[in-house]
Design an enzyme around this catalytic site. Structure first.
Site, PDB file in Angstrom:
ATOM      1  N   GLY A  20       0.828  -1.208   0.000  1.00  0.00           N
ATOM      2  CA  GLY A  20       0.000   0.000   0.000  1.00  0.00           C
ATOM      3  C   GLY A  20       0.861   1.256   0.000  1.00  0.00           C
ATOM      4  O   GLY A  20       0.587   2.215  -0.717  1.00  0.00           O
ATOM      5  N   ILE A  21       1.919   1.240   0.806  1.00  0.00           N
ATOM      6  CA  ILE A  21       2.783   2.429   0.904  1.00  0.00           C
ATOM      7  C   ILE A  21       3.615   2.586  -0.367  1.00  0.00           C
ATOM      8  O   ILE A  21       3.806   3.703  -0.867  1.00  0.00           O
ATOM      9  CB  ILE A  21       3.714   2.323   2.146  1.00  0.00           C
ATOM     10  CG1 ILE A  21       2.878   2.201   3.432  1.00  0.00           C
ATOM     11  CG2 ILE A  21       4.668   3.499   2.224  1.00  0.00           C
ATOM     12  CD1 ILE A  21       1.987   3.377   3.727  1.00  0.00           C
ATOM     13  N   ILE A 151      -3.751 -19.504  -2.930  1.00  0.00           N
ATOM     14  CA  ILE A 151      -4.800 -20.037  -3.805  1.00  0.00           C
ATOM     15  C   ILE A 151      -5.780 -18.932  -4.171  1.00  0.00           C
ATOM     16  O   ILE A 151      -6.165 -18.762  -5.318  1.00  0.00           O
ATOM     17  CB  ILE A 151      -5.549 -21.187  -3.104  1.00  0.00           C
ATOM     18  CG1 ILE A 151      -4.620 -22.389  -2.960  1.00  0.00           C
ATOM     19  CG2 ILE A 151      -6.813 -21.581  -3.872  1.00  0.00           C
ATOM     20  CD1 ILE A 151      -5.201 -23.528  -2.168  1.00  0.00           C
ATOM     21  N   CYS A 384     -17.143   9.520  17.381  1.00  0.00           N
ATOM     22  CA  CYS A 384     -18.226   8.557  17.186  1.00  0.00           C
ATOM     23  C   CYS A 384     -18.639   7.924  18.521  1.00  0.00           C
ATOM     24  O   CYS A 384     -19.241   8.599  19.336  1.00  0.00           O
ATOM     25  CB  CYS A 384     -17.842   7.542  16.118  1.00  0.00           C
ATOM     26  SG  CYS A 384     -19.312   6.936  15.257  1.00  0.00           S
ATOM     27  N   HIS A 510     -16.329  10.958  11.630  1.00  0.00           N
ATOM     28  CA  HIS A 510     -14.920  10.573  11.765  1.00  0.00           C
ATOM     29  C   HIS A 510     -14.023  11.580  11.031  1.00  0.00           C
ATOM     30  O   HIS A 510     -13.717  11.371   9.854  1.00  0.00           O
ATOM     31  CB  HIS A 510     -14.694   9.192  11.144  1.00  0.00           C
ATOM     32  CG  HIS A 510     -15.355   8.088  11.893  1.00  0.00           C
ATOM     33  ND1 HIS A 510     -14.679   7.286  12.785  1.00  0.00           N
ATOM     34  CD2 HIS A 510     -16.636   7.655  11.898  1.00  0.00           C
ATOM     35  CE1 HIS A 510     -15.517   6.403  13.299  1.00  0.00           C
ATOM     36  NE2 HIS A 510     -16.715   6.602  12.784  1.00  0.00           N
ATOM     37  N   GLU A 512     -10.941  12.004  11.266  1.00  0.00           N
ATOM     38  CA  GLU A 512      -9.627  11.433  10.925  1.00  0.00           C
ATOM     39  C   GLU A 512      -9.565  10.933   9.487  1.00  0.00           C
ATOM     40  O   GLU A 512      -8.501  10.863   8.883  1.00  0.00           O
ATOM     41  CB  GLU A 512      -9.271  10.301  11.909  1.00  0.00           C
ATOM     42  CG  GLU A 512     -10.049   8.991  11.771  1.00  0.00           C
ATOM     43  CD  GLU A 512     -11.404   8.971  12.489  1.00  0.00           C
ATOM     44  OE1 GLU A 512     -11.925  10.057  12.806  1.00  0.00           O
ATOM     45  OE2 GLU A 512     -11.945   7.866  12.709  1.00  0.00           O
TER      46      GLU A 512
END
Ligand code: GLN
Length: 543
Positions: A20-21, A151, A384, A510, A512
């Protein structure tokens, strides 16, 4: 598809190598050269999306503006690129099969036998190409979750092979992320696992064009040569990816290794623009050279797995840099908190954030923590469930409603100050049925929140079923807890704040999820500022 080019990123040897990075860093470099880029993640698990997964299984569930519950890597994509993602940016095996089976039930396959090849792989490919069809992107990076050889990733690798065959080698590129372990006893970097991993890809008919090699030590030329020769890639396409001090260094490291240049030349994109990373570097400068520091406690119940609060901890990195301040984020297990130990636990902390969450476990600890910080003027930020706990605490200890609670905890509560939203009451299916995605919110004139945001109307992302029960609102406000932000259509309270407290704010949404490197979220920025002020005040008292 148009003229969009596709880059596929696979991983081998082990999971958690940071695909991902690496994908986000490559995207950042291409974006810095003026290209329009997005990243999508294809996950080989059978859940339709990660929304129903326990955070312990999969870390945080990241929510997009359009209400998709997605993999946390999408958070990295948005934080790096400052560009929004959507439902189409995250697709799982579960969703692919769901789509195919729905089409089969509708008779769309005209009586054919439905098979992994071609039906599943066709569905995967049409999802690969979906974002490209908009014409909005020059390059689409597709990260394939899991490891080659699993798999469950096979159909994705096969679809990738077919995509390259269909679109040609100058339109589809394969990057493989691998590990070069260092054997301490032999004092050697080892290439064999990488050779095996590439062989797995070759068996599936995919020859990687570029190898990004994670390593704890620099790769000497002889090792690079060996990898190139045995894995059949050009020497300059063996890219070293050393462990970084921070994930935000990775674009700079990849830029030194000329990853973007290799990609562009393989894809035959002529672009000699020098990447503009000035703002990024300025952020890194602030992040690495803080002039101050604060300690903030994150109270949550999934604290054993920091990935469960990924976006929150990253938002603090952005907000810290903005304040030129190092934020030490300490995790506090909500179940370990009692009324008696708050003083000791919070003694060295300059602010407390009570995290989002679900279910009863840890609730009382959160409520006790909130009572302590409310009564002691310590900066508080509830997100939240954290906001809902602040309302419960206020109702119990200030409004005198002893049995006040959320109906998530006690469905027969005498004082349900937090209650299930009306349209949630009939819902039985769990997946994708919360109040999800971006909603507008109007901020109350004269509220702290209005000055934090510097505007009157905002839009923030949600993921919850319960809400503040407006029947209690009047009394609450009379006692000092203000509804500082309300959704104009539904009247749902999105923000609460205390008038007579240095910093006591709870958001039903949220924040963030919208904090990025180049756009730190104002609530986190101001919360860190409030913590700094708290620290200053404390130091003055001590002196
Ligand atoms: N469990 C609460 C709700 O569903 C809060 C959710 C959250 O913190 N994301 O409303």
């Amino acid at each position: 598809m148009g003229s969009t080019k596709y880059i596929f990123v696979t991983g081998g040897v082990t999971s958690s190598l940071g695909k991902g990075i690496i994908s986000a860093s490559l995207a950042k470099l291409l974006q810095a050269k003026g290209l329009r880029v997005t990243i999508q993640k294809f996950d080989p698990y059978i859940n339709v999306d990660p929304g129903t997964l326990n955070p312990y299984e999969h870390g945080e569930c990241y929510v997009t503006d359009d209400g998709a519950e997605t993999d946390l890597d999408l958070g990295h994509y948005e934080r790096f690129l400052n560009v929004k993602t959507s439902q189409s940016n995250n697709v799982t095996t579960g969703r692919i099969y769901h789509n195919v089976i729905s089409k089969e039930r509708k008779g769309e396959y005209l009586g054919k036998t439905i098979q992994v090849v071609p039906h599943i792989t066709d569905e995967i490919k049409s999802n690969f190409y979906k974002l490209g069809e908009s014409g909005n992107y020059d390059v689409i990076i597709t990260e394939i979750g899991g490891c080659v050889g699993d798999i469950e990733s096979l159909p994705f690798i096969e679809a990738m092979r077919q995509a390259r065959w269909e679109l040609g080698a100058t339109n589809v590129l394969s990057i493989h992320l691998t590990l070069i372990p260092y054997l301490k006893a032999a004092k050697e970097l080892k290439t064999k696992p990488t050779q095996h991993s590439v062989k797995q890809l070759l068996v599936a008919g995919v020859q990687p064009d570029i190898l990004v090699c994670r390593s704890e030590y620099p790769l000497p030329t002889d090792i690079r040569k060996k990898i190139a020769l045995f894995c059949n890639v050009q020497l300059n396409c063996v890219i070293e990816a050393l462990d970084a001090e921070t994930i935000y260094d990775v674009p700079i490291l990849m830029s030194k290794e000329k990853l973007a240049e290799r990609v562009l030349s393989k894809l035959k994109i002529t672009n000699n623009t020098k990447p503009d990373l000035n703002e990024w570097k300025a952020f890194l400068g602030r992040h690495k050279n803080p002039t101050n520091e604060v300690s903030i406690g994150l109270v949550g119940k999934y604290v054993e797995l920091p990935d469960a609060y990924k976006s929150i901890s990253e938002a603090f990195v952005h907000a810290g840099a903005e304040n030129e301040c190092k934020v030490h984020l300490g995790m506090i297990h909500a179940e370990s908190i009692t009324k008696e130990n708050c003083k000791e636990l919070f003694n060295d902390l300059d602010g407390i954030l009570v995290a989002p969450g679900f279910g009863e476990r840890g609730i009382q600890g959160k409520i006790d923590a909130i009572q302590y910080v409310r009564e002691h003027g310590i900066p508080f930020f509830g997100i939240c469930l954290g906001m809902q706990c602040a309302v419960v605490e206020f109702a119990r200890n200030v409004m005198g409603l002893k049995n006040a609670t959320s109906t998530e905890i006690d469905p027969k509560a005498k004082h349900p100050v937090i209650d299930l939203m009306e349209d949630q009451k009939k819902i039985t299916n769990m997946g994708g049925t919360m109040r999800l995605g971006a909603y507008d919110c109007e901020l109350a004139k004269g509220s702290k929140l209005q000055s934090v945001y510097g505007k009157g109307k905002i839009s923030e992302r949600h993921r919850h079923r319960y809400e503040l029960n407006n029947e209690y609102l009047k009394d609450m406000e009379k006692q000092g807890m203000i509804a500082a932000g309300v959704n104009p259509e539904s009247g749902l309270v999105e923000i609460i704040e205390l008038a007579d407290h240095p910093w006591f704010i709870g958001t039903q949404y949220h924040p963030e999820l919208k904090s990025t490197v180049l756009n730190p979220h104002p609530l986190f920025v101001k919360f860190v500022k409030a913590a700094l002020e708290q620290k200053k005040a404390e130091t003055q008292v001590l002196n």
